[in-house]
Design a protein around this motif. Structure first.
Motif, short mmCIF file in Angstrom:
data_model
loop_
_atom_site.label_atom_id
_atom_site.label_comp_id
_atom_site.label_asym_id
_atom_site.label_seq_id
_atom_site.Cartn_x
_atom_site.Cartn_y
_atom_site.Cartn_z
N MET A 169 24.68 44.89 30.07
CA MET A 169 25.87 45.42 29.42
C MET A 169 26.37 46.69 30.13
O MET A 169 27.58 46.91 30.25
CB MET A 169 25.57 45.73 27.95
N ALA A 170 25.45 47.52 30.59
CA ALA A 170 25.83 48.74 31.30
C ALA A 170 26.53 48.40 32.61
O ALA A 170 27.55 49.01 32.97
CB ALA A 170 24.60 49.61 31.55
N VAL A 171 25.99 47.43 33.32
CA VAL A 171 26.60 46.99 34.58
C VAL A 171 28.00 46.43 34.31
O VAL A 171 28.96 46.75 35.03
CB VAL A 171 25.72 45.93 35.27
N CYS A 172 28.13 45.62 33.27
CA CYS A 172 29.43 45.06 32.91
C CYS A 172 30.43 46.16 32.56
O CYS A 172 31.59 46.09 32.96
CB CYS A 172 29.29 44.09 31.73
N ALA A 173 29.97 47.16 31.83
CA ALA A 173 30.86 48.25 31.42
C ALA A 173 31.39 49.02 32.63
O ALA A 173 32.59 49.32 32.73
CB ALA A 173 30.14 49.19 30.47
N VAL A 174 30.49 49.32 33.57
CA VAL A 174 30.90 50.07 34.76
C VAL A 174 31.87 49.26 35.61
O VAL A 174 32.92 49.76 36.05
CB VAL A 174 29.66 50.47 35.59
N ILE A 175 31.55 47.98 35.83
CA ILE A 175 32.41 47.14 36.67
C ILE A 175 33.75 46.90 35.98
O ILE A 175 34.80 46.86 36.64
CB ILE A 175 31.71 45.82 37.01
N THR A 176 33.74 46.77 34.66
CA THR A 176 35.00 46.58 33.93
C THR A 176 35.91 47.79 34.10
O THR A 176 37.14 47.65 34.25
CB THR A 176 34.72 46.34 32.44
N LEU A 177 35.33 48.98 34.10
CA LEU A 177 36.12 50.18 34.35
C LEU A 177 36.76 50.13 35.73
O LEU A 177 37.93 50.49 35.90
CB LEU A 177 35.25 51.43 34.22
N PHE A 178 36.00 49.69 36.72
CA PHE A 178 36.54 49.55 38.07
C PHE A 178 37.68 48.54 38.11
O PHE A 178 38.69 48.72 38.79
CB PHE A 178 35.44 49.14 39.05
N LEU A 179 37.50 47.44 37.37
CA LEU A 179 38.49 46.37 37.41
C LEU A 179 39.77 46.72 36.66
O LEU A 179 40.84 46.20 36.98
CB LEU A 179 37.90 45.08 36.82
N THR A 180 39.66 47.58 35.65
CA THR A 180 40.82 47.86 34.79
C THR A 180 41.43 49.23 35.01
O THR A 180 42.61 49.43 34.67
CB THR A 180 40.43 47.73 33.31
N ARG A 181 40.67 50.18 35.56
CA ARG A 181 41.17 51.56 35.65
C ARG A 181 41.32 52.08 37.07
O ARG A 181 41.67 53.25 37.25
CB ARG A 181 40.21 52.49 34.88
N ARG A 186 43.13 46.19 40.63
CA ARG A 186 44.46 45.62 40.85
C ARG A 186 44.52 44.87 42.17
O ARG A 186 45.08 43.77 42.26
CB ARG A 186 45.52 46.72 40.81
N TYR A 187 43.93 45.46 43.20
CA TYR A 187 43.94 44.81 44.51
C TYR A 187 43.13 43.52 44.49
O TYR A 187 43.50 42.52 45.12
CB TYR A 187 43.38 45.75 45.58
N LEU A 188 42.01 43.56 43.77
CA LEU A 188 41.15 42.39 43.68
C LEU A 188 41.91 41.19 43.11
O LEU A 188 41.90 40.09 43.68
CB LEU A 188 39.94 42.71 42.80
N ARG A 189 42.59 41.42 42.00
CA ARG A 189 43.36 40.34 41.37
C ARG A 189 44.55 39.93 42.24
O ARG A 189 44.89 38.75 42.31
CB ARG A 189 43.82 40.77 39.99
N SER A 190 45.18 40.91 42.89
CA SER A 190 46.32 40.60 43.74
C SER A 190 45.92 39.70 44.90
O SER A 190 46.63 38.77 45.27
CB SER A 190 46.95 41.89 44.28
N ILE A 191 44.76 39.99 45.48
CA ILE A 191 44.26 39.15 46.56
C ILE A 191 44.00 37.74 46.05
O ILE A 191 44.27 36.74 46.73
CB ILE A 191 42.99 39.75 47.19
N GLY A 192 43.47 37.65 44.83
CA GLY A 192 43.24 36.34 44.25
C GLY A 192 44.51 35.56 44.04
O GLY A 192 44.55 34.33 44.22
#
Length: 314
Positions: A169-181, A186-192
């Motif tokens: 859960m801690a890993v998910c929380a940290v990565i979610t912050l990277f993905l959303t904040r 943004r670049y990750l999704r844009s590349i997708g």
């Protein structure tokens, strides 16, 4: 779609609830606290792998080196502990994570620089890691053991909850912050969505790919560390059974296999669903062959569902 919670991401949670209800008629113990927390502990191993896989799949790629990144990290960490040197024992977990990041960067080079399809490159890396492990161990189970820290991470409890689940859960929380904040998300999704357009907009797409694969490699390595702590050892091919369930958990969680859409909220639900389904199938004494068939059917059904939804919104 950048929303964390979507109808697609809620589906695995609904499925998990239905599994618990249906399973309780045949296996009443499924409703006990001990059983449910045990499933959370086991789900964390798969969940960490699926967390890393989600990041790569959001790019529109796939990482098939998961089994032997996991196994390699487990072998490395237990070997360092088995050396008996206190310093090497303390470095066991960081070294395993560094190993995962390194393999992830190698994968990123193959995909972003050499422009080799990720499915082919990562599968080849997986094969190379397998060969290196066999050369190192002679085909026998590797020597070494898990450290007390690794055992505690895999099997310890905090306020009744499994330590492995809290780490996940801690890993998910940290990565979610990277993905959303952060721009990285943004670049990750844009590349997708469209890698060429993202590159032409001035984004250093290779850097994003390197970071994504490195994060995925570290997640796989952490999964290996926890599995080694759970079993108190590493063993050959310990990661092989996890590849198909890992992909299944991501797809069930609503992340598009084509990239650009999805997130970790759904992946968490997918990992919980797969773990509980596997447990119930085991209680029903369903063989591994049928489990593989079930996972394959689930993946194909979800891909078909995603394709139909995309066509309906086109």
């Amino acid at each position: 779609m950048n929303r964390a919670i979507t109808p697609d991401s809620l589906m695995p949670y609904i499925g998990t609830a239905l599994l618990i209800i249906a399973g309780s008629f045949f296996f009443p113990q499924i409703l006990t606290f001990d059983y449910l927390t045990q499933q959370l502990q086991i789900a964390a191993f798969l969940g960490l792998l699926a967390t890393g896989a989600t990041i790569v799949i959001l790019l529109g790629h796939i990482d098939l080196s998961v089994p032997w990144v996991l196994t390699g990290a487990a072998i490395l960490s237990t070997a360092l502990v088995g050396s008996g040197d206190p310093l090497l024992t303390a470095l066991a977990v960081p070294a395993a994570l560094a190993f995962g990041a390194l393999i992830g960067i190698v994968n990123g080079i193959g995909v972003a620089v050499l422009r080799i399809p990720s499915m082919v490159w990562t599968l080849a890396i997986n094969s190379i890691l397998l060969g290196l492990a066999v050369l190192n161990t002679g085909g026998f189970n590797p020597k070494g053991e898990a450290s007390p820290l690794m055992v505690s991470m895999a099997s310890g409890r905090v306020l009744g909850l499994p330590m492995s689940f809290l780490i996940w859960m801690a890993v998910c929380a940290v990565i979610t912050l990277f993905l959303t904040r952060t721009p990285f998300g943004r670049y990750l999704r844009s590349i997708g969505y469209n890698e060429k357009a993202t590159f032409l907009s001035g984004v250093s797409t290779p850097s994003v790919v390197f970071a994504a694969f490195a994060l995925a490699g570290m997640c796989s390595a952490m999964g290996g560390v926890l599995l080694a702590g759970y079993a108190n050892q590493a063993y050959q091919s310990m990661g092989d059974p996890f590849l198909l369930p890992t992909i299944a958990a991501v797809v069930i969680g609503g992340t598009s296999i084509l990239g650009g859409r999805g997130g970790l909220f759904g992946t968490v639900g997918g990992a919980l669903f797969i773990t509980l389904l596997t447990s119930i199938l085991s209680v029903m004494q369903i063989g591994d062959a049928w489990k593989s068939i079930v996972f394959g059917v689930i993946i194909l059904a979800m891909l078909l569902f995603q394709t139909m939804r995309k066509g309906a919104h086109a």
